[in-house]
Scaffold this motif. Structure first.
Motif, PDB file in Angstrom:
ATOM      1  N   ILE B  23     -13.130  -2.509   0.474  1.00  0.00           N
ATOM      2  CA  ILE B  23     -12.816  -3.825   1.042  1.00  0.00           C
ATOM      3  C   ILE B  23     -13.899  -4.236   2.035  1.00  0.00           C
ATOM      4  O   ILE B  23     -14.406  -5.366   2.005  1.00  0.00           O
ATOM      5  CB  ILE B  23     -11.420  -3.797   1.706  1.00  0.00           C
ATOM      6  N   GLY B  24     -14.299  -3.296   2.892  1.00  0.00           N
ATOM      7  CA  GLY B  24     -15.363  -3.583   3.866  1.00  0.00           C
ATOM      8  C   GLY B  24     -16.648  -3.988   3.160  1.00  0.00           C
ATOM      9  O   GLY B  24     -17.307  -4.972   3.537  1.00  0.00           O
ATOM     10  N   SER B  25     -16.991  -3.267   2.099  1.00  0.00           N
ATOM     11  CA  SER B  25     -18.238  -3.553   1.388  1.00  0.00           C
ATOM     12  C   SER B  25     -18.205  -4.950   0.782  1.00  0.00           C
ATOM     13  O   SER B  25     -19.208  -5.669   0.803  1.00  0.00           O
ATOM     14  CB  SER B  25     -18.470  -2.536   0.272  1.00  0.00           C
ATOM     15  N   GLY B 239     -12.528 -10.007  -5.868  1.00  0.00           N
ATOM     16  CA  GLY B 239     -13.349  -8.943  -5.303  1.00  0.00           C
ATOM     17  C   GLY B 239     -12.610  -8.086  -4.300  1.00  0.00           C
ATOM     18  O   GLY B 239     -12.284  -6.922  -4.562  1.00  0.00           O
ATOM     19  N   VAL B 240     -12.319  -8.707  -3.142  1.00  0.00           N
ATOM     20  CA  VAL B 240     -11.769  -7.929  -2.026  1.00  0.00           C
ATOM     21  C   VAL B 240     -10.460  -7.253  -2.418  1.00  0.00           C
ATOM     22  O   VAL B 240     -10.307  -6.036  -2.296  1.00  0.00           O
ATOM     23  CB  VAL B 240     -11.562  -8.850  -0.798  1.00  0.00           C
ATOM     24  N   VAL B 241      -9.501  -8.062  -2.917  1.00  0.00           N
ATOM     25  CA  VAL B 241      -8.197  -7.509  -3.279  1.00  0.00           C
ATOM     26  C   VAL B 241      -8.268  -6.780  -4.627  1.00  0.00           C
ATOM     27  O   VAL B 241      -7.828  -5.648  -4.775  1.00  0.00           O
ATOM     28  CB  VAL B 241      -7.140  -8.638  -3.343  1.00  0.00           C
ATOM     29  N   GLY B 242      -8.875  -7.459  -5.605  1.00  0.00           N
ATOM     30  CA  GLY B 242      -8.875  -6.954  -6.974  1.00  0.00           C
ATOM     31  C   GLY B 242      -9.506  -5.590  -7.103  1.00  0.00           C
ATOM     32  O   GLY B 242      -8.930  -4.683  -7.716  1.00  0.00           O
ATOM     33  N   THR B 243     -10.669  -5.405  -6.550  1.00  0.00           N
ATOM     34  CA  THR B 243     -11.340  -4.116  -6.667  1.00  0.00           C
ATOM     35  C   THR B 243     -11.032  -3.220  -5.472  1.00  0.00           C
ATOM     36  O   THR B 243     -10.859  -2.010  -5.623  1.00  0.00           O
ATOM     37  CB  THR B 243     -12.860  -4.315  -6.787  1.00  0.00           C
ATOM     38  N   GLY B 244     -10.928  -3.838  -4.282  1.00  0.00           N
ATOM     39  CA  GLY B 244     -10.709  -3.045  -3.068  1.00  0.00           C
ATOM     40  C   GLY B 244      -9.433  -2.230  -3.115  1.00  0.00           C
ATOM     41  O   GLY B 244      -9.354  -1.153  -2.520  1.00  0.00           O
ATOM     42  N   LEU B 245      -8.427  -2.719  -3.855  1.00  0.00           N
ATOM     43  CA  LEU B 245      -7.139  -2.014  -3.859  1.00  0.00           C
ATOM     44  C   LEU B 245      -6.970  -1.058  -5.051  1.00  0.00           C
ATOM     45  O   LEU B 245      -5.901  -0.482  -5.221  1.00  0.00           O
ATOM     46  CB  LEU B 245      -5.992  -3.029  -3.831  1.00  0.00           C
ATOM     47  N   TYR B 246      -8.014  -0.888  -5.853  1.00  0.00           N
ATOM     48  CA  TYR B 246      -7.954   0.097  -6.958  1.00  0.00           C
ATOM     49  C   TYR B 246      -7.238   1.392  -6.552  1.00  0.00           C
ATOM     50  O   TYR B 246      -6.322   1.831  -7.226  1.00  0.00           O
ATOM     51  CB  TYR B 246      -9.375   0.499  -7.382  1.00  0.00           C
ATOM     52  N   PRO B 247      -7.694   2.059  -5.475  1.00  0.00           N
ATOM     53  CA  PRO B 247      -7.141   3.382  -5.190  1.00  0.00           C
ATOM     54  C   PRO B 247      -5.696   3.365  -4.696  1.00  0.00           C
ATOM     55  O   PRO B 247      -5.086   4.414  -4.573  1.00  0.00           O
ATOM     56  CB  PRO B 247      -8.055   3.926  -4.078  1.00  0.00           C
ATOM     57  N   LEU B 248      -5.158   2.161  -4.406  1.00  0.00           N
ATOM     58  CA  LEU B 248      -3.793   2.115  -3.876  1.00  0.00           C
ATOM     59  C   LEU B 248      -2.804   1.478  -4.851  1.00  0.00           C
ATOM     60  O   LEU B 248      -1.653   1.894  -4.933  1.00  0.00           O
ATOM     61  CB  LEU B 248      -3.766   1.340  -2.555  1.00  0.00           C
ATOM     62  N   LEU B 249      -3.250   0.464  -5.581  1.00  0.00           N
ATOM     63  CA  LEU B 249      -2.312  -0.261  -6.444  1.00  0.00           C
ATOM     64  C   LEU B 249      -2.716  -0.243  -7.915  1.00  0.00           C
ATOM     65  O   LEU B 249      -2.125  -0.953  -8.722  1.00  0.00           O
ATOM     66  CB  LEU B 249      -2.182  -1.715  -5.966  1.00  0.00           C
ATOM     67  N   GLY B 250      -3.707   0.518  -8.266  1.00  0.00           N
ATOM     68  CA  GLY B 250      -4.128   0.578  -9.669  1.00  0.00           C
ATOM     69  C   GLY B 250      -5.256  -0.396  -9.935  1.00  0.00           C
ATOM     70  O   GLY B 250      -5.521  -1.304  -9.156  1.00  0.00           O
TER      71      GLY B 250
END
Lengths: 463, 351
Positions: B23-25, B239-250
């Protein structure tokens, strides 16, 4: 009307859903010792591997019981009185009366032959129940996973010593180290499942099989050899034709298995020699059972007692070939549960089993079967083809006088439904070989099975 | 597979840390120009090409790990290799090379409405004719026709860069996608809302550009819409939500809940030939299919009911069929045949 269902497995749950769908008012109570929630017993191995978690193996959302007003009692039923229509639960609970009773209490592990050490040593067990899973998880990982079934041990207050749902101490706990040299006894489906989970935990189990080859009731020697080779390739010590004689222990824990061929070190033993109906509690109830313990039922799945039906693993039903014995299958449990519910509601029903079929995955090899295979039908012959190309597979078609009666497939996926139809239509072998591709169920892009003319040549046409 | 025994795949501390880093990136990438000097130092034109390079590495590295886990299936192998090829060529190399040849930087693998600004009249006017025709025909003819024939998977699972990253780098977390009824309700509301907004935003902006600002108020409204859509959908959700949350929400948070392209192709898919066929009375309700569905579809409920089905959200990754221990499921592009008509299976609790 108060319907009580003993058992919260596939047969019991399916019956409860059928009853509720038809009758919004009936009072329905499910009594289960094993778990609060219906789960897929067939998926226990995936939880043991870590491939799934507990919630994943529950087909229904957890609010279903409340939403459909299905009452639950978490206890062992100790006796039934069909005259007074009352179930006895453990001492601490009041008896439960019913108007109609469905017994769908499933199986328990088959009693072991006399093997000294069994029942005395820690580190020996089965893999049938949710409680067995907790025990094995502890043996393999020293702890159970973080996702546990709700109220996991709530039944322990309301159980008996002979219950298959008792808590079992793990040898690993007192030893302080996880199992390293496991031994699996019993060459059938559950045996190979346990072997697979042990491999996934990084262990190399010893697999003791009494018969001359693995799973002889389903596979012939050629087929079985392939499975055994695959197991050996992954590091399993497969021992064929070897019988257990006794267990040895130190400090009350398993340390070895002695067989007629020698001995094996063992710090964990899983016995997978089959299951029998879990019907000991019916002793003295007057409900008739056969010698295997299966509850005798008529075509409406009604037992010998008024107001009592039975379905699933615990019921002895009539098979397509006339046998009367339990059908320990998921889909027949489901069918029987649904049918028993309809019978309870007064429908005219008749349980009739069609042609046999089944499938499984043995290590990473797909297996599908349909019809009469390894049944020793008079005058039977087998057509066998082994494919060794980009796909490895075997195809065995059993025929009598040129007409197909059974299929055994390894290595590819097939539509059993079509195979069953061909058997019922009494198709000739040559016709079936011409149409075999229609039954292909491989995933996309897998090259089709090609049978060269030379492999087909000995095919005779039926007179 | 030992999925649930690895904390980083099950919302352990490492998963949270990785998610925060991602998310930071994305925030740094979208809203600062700190990465430009690094990109230029590497000989890349700007930070977006640095992102493109990292993205390609993510698809490649994740793809190799994917093949180690699921490579025994030919469908999986070809699909993931295609994902990588498309990303390496059309997602990175070609857009980098085209400007050197006097052509615009153009991403062939992204179509409207996913690439939302490509059909604005001003954008089209600025493209060479062949690219303008490609963008228009791609969105209005090719994508719908292929979706009718093969389902949306031809795009979402074989071509699209978002899908490629989700199925490679994001694959270790696919079991985290929720299959609850609540998540399904949210998905349908959210994804169709974004689709409507995408149509409306394109319409408003196109109208403004075609009318060339006869009204200053409308013009500024159109500008707000363009900026707003770009910020919320293009940057925040994709970007931020879609990829940033991979490790938490799939890995399919964006594709499932917010992607307008997936929503549109999903509606077309429902009318087309793609379906998942269920073998009769063979399901043992184990739930591997539902667990490993990255779109949160409760595949088991269909399988145990003997119900062949087409769900709008299904991206056709093929994992349900791959993990099924009984070979019950099969992805197909066929019109239903009479013999497949469902017979009743396990009763689902939907009554």
């Amino acid at each position: 009307m108060h319907v009580v269902i003993v058992g919260n497995g596939i047969a019991g749950m399916e019956a409860a859903l059928t009853l509720r769908q038809r009758d919004a008012e009936a009072r329905i109570t499910l009594v289960s010792e094993e778990s609060d929630h219906f789960f897929s017993r067939t998926a226990l191995m995936y939880v043991l591997c870590g491939q799934m978690c507990h919630r994943d193996i529950e087909p229904l959302e957890r609010g279903t019981y409340e939403r459909l007003s299905l009452e639950r009692v978490r206890a062992r039923v100790t006796a039934v009185d069909p005259e007074r229509r009352v179930l006895q639960l453990s001492d601490k609970l009041p008896p439960l009366s019913y108007d109609r009773l469905l017994i769908a209490c499933g199986s328990r592990p088959r009693p072991t032959p006399f093997w000294p050490g069994y029942g005395e040593l820690e580190g020996i067990g089965h893999f049938v129940t949710l409680q067995d899973l907790a025990w094995l998880e502890t043996e393999l990982h020293l702890s159970t996973g973080h996702d546990r079934p709700p109220r996991e041990w709530a039944h322990l207050e309301h159980t008996t010593d002979d219950s298959p749902y008792q808590r079992r101490e793990a040898a690993a706990t007192r030893r302080g180290t996880r199992a390293r040299t496991p031994v699996v006894i019993g060459g059938g489906l559950i045996g190979v499942e346990v072997v697979e989970t042990l491999l996934s935990a990084g262990l190399s189990p010893t697999f003791l099989i009494r018969e001359d080859w693995f799973w002889p009731i389903a596979l012939d020697e050629r087929e079985s050899t392939w499975i055994a080779d695959r197991m050996r390739h992954h590091g399993v010590d497969v021992r064929l034709g070897e019988s257990v004689q006794r267990f040895e222990g130190t400090d009350g824990r398993i340390s070895g298995v002695l067989t007629d061929q020698g001995g094996h070190d063992a710090d964990l033993v899983v016995i997978a020699i089959g299951v029998v109906p879990n019907t000991g509690w019916l002793e003295g109830s007057g409900i008739e059972r056969d010698s295997s313990g299966g509850i005798l039922v008529d075509e409406q799945l009604k037992t010998s007692a008024q107001g009592v039906w039975a379905a699933g693993d615990c019921a002895s039903v009539r098979w397509f070939n006339g046998w009367v014995r339990p059908e320990q299958l998921w889909y027949t449990g489901r069918d029987q549960g649904r049918l028993a519910a309809r019978a309870i509601l007064g429908d005219e029903v008749r349980y009739a089993r069609g042609t046999w079929y089944n499938s499984a995955k043995l290590m990473d090899i797909e297996y599908t079967t349909a019809g009469l295979v390894n049944m020793g039908v008079e005058g039977e012959a087998s057509w066998f083809f082994e494919e060794r190309g980009r796909v490895r597979s075997t195809t065995r078609i059993v025929h009598v006088g040129g007409r197909v009666v059974g299929f055994n497939f390894l290595g590819r996926r097939w539509d059993h439904d079509l195979c069953v139809r061909w058997i019922e239509e009494r198709r000739p072998l040559s016709w079936v070989l011409d149409h075999l591709d229609e039954a292909r169920f491989d995933t996309e892009l897998v090259p089709p099975l090609r049978i060269p003319a030379s492999a087909r040549s000995p095919v005779a046409s039926p007179p | 597979m030992t999925t649930y025994r690895q904390a980083w795949r099950n919302r352990g501390p490492a998963a949270w840390l990785l998610s925060a880093t991602l998310i930071g990136s994305y925030c740094v990438l979208y809203w600062t120009s700190w990465l430009d000097p690094i990109a230029q130092g590497l000989g890349l034109r700007n930070r977006w090409f640095l992102y493109g390079l990292l993205y390609t590495v993510g698809v490649g590295g994740g793809g190799l790990l994917y093949l180690r886990r699921h490579g025994s299936s030919r469908y999986n192998r070809l699909r993931i290799m295609t994902n990588f090829g498309i990303q390496a060529i059309f997602g990175f190399t070609l857009p980098f090379v085209m400007p050197l040849l006097g052509q615009p930087e153009f991403y062939f693998s992204y179509l409207w409405p996913l690439k939302y600004d490509i059909l604005y009249p001003h954008t089209l006017a600025g493209l060479p004719t062949y690219l303008a025709v490609y963008a228009i025909l791609g969105a209005t003819v090719v994508a719908p026709v292929l979706a009718l024939s093969f389902g949306k998977r031809w795009y979402c699972s074989w071509i699209c860069g978002c899908g490629a990253l989700a199925n490679t780098f994001g694959d270790p977390w696919r079991h985290l996608t929720s299959s609850s009824t609540r998540a399904w309700r949210f998905e349908r509301l959210a994804v169709h809302t974004v689709l409507l907004v995408a149509f409306a935003a394109t319409g408003v902006i196109a109208a403004d550009q075609l009318l060339s600002s006869k009204s200053a108020a409308f013009s500024s409204f159109a500008y707000e819409v363009k900026q707003g859509y770009g910020f919320v959908v293009g940057a925040l959700l994709a970007g931020v939500v879609g990829t940033g949350l991979y490790p938490l929400l799939g890995p399919r948070v964006w594709c499932r809940n917010f992607c307008p392209m997936a929503a549109l192709l999903g509606i077309i898919q429902k009318a087309g030939r793609f379906r998942i066929r269920v073998k009769r009375d063979m399901c043992i309700s184990c739930g591997n299919c539902t667990t490993y569905c990255e779109m949160g579809i409760d595949v088991r409920s269909y399988a145990q009911s003997n119900q062949s089905f087409t769900r709008a959200s299904c991206v056709g990754c093929g994992m349900c069929a791959h993990v099924c221990p009984r070979g019950v499921l099969r992805l197909e592009n066929h019109a239903p045949r009479a013999r497949d008509k469902a017979r009743q299976g396990l009763i689902t609790a939907d009554f």
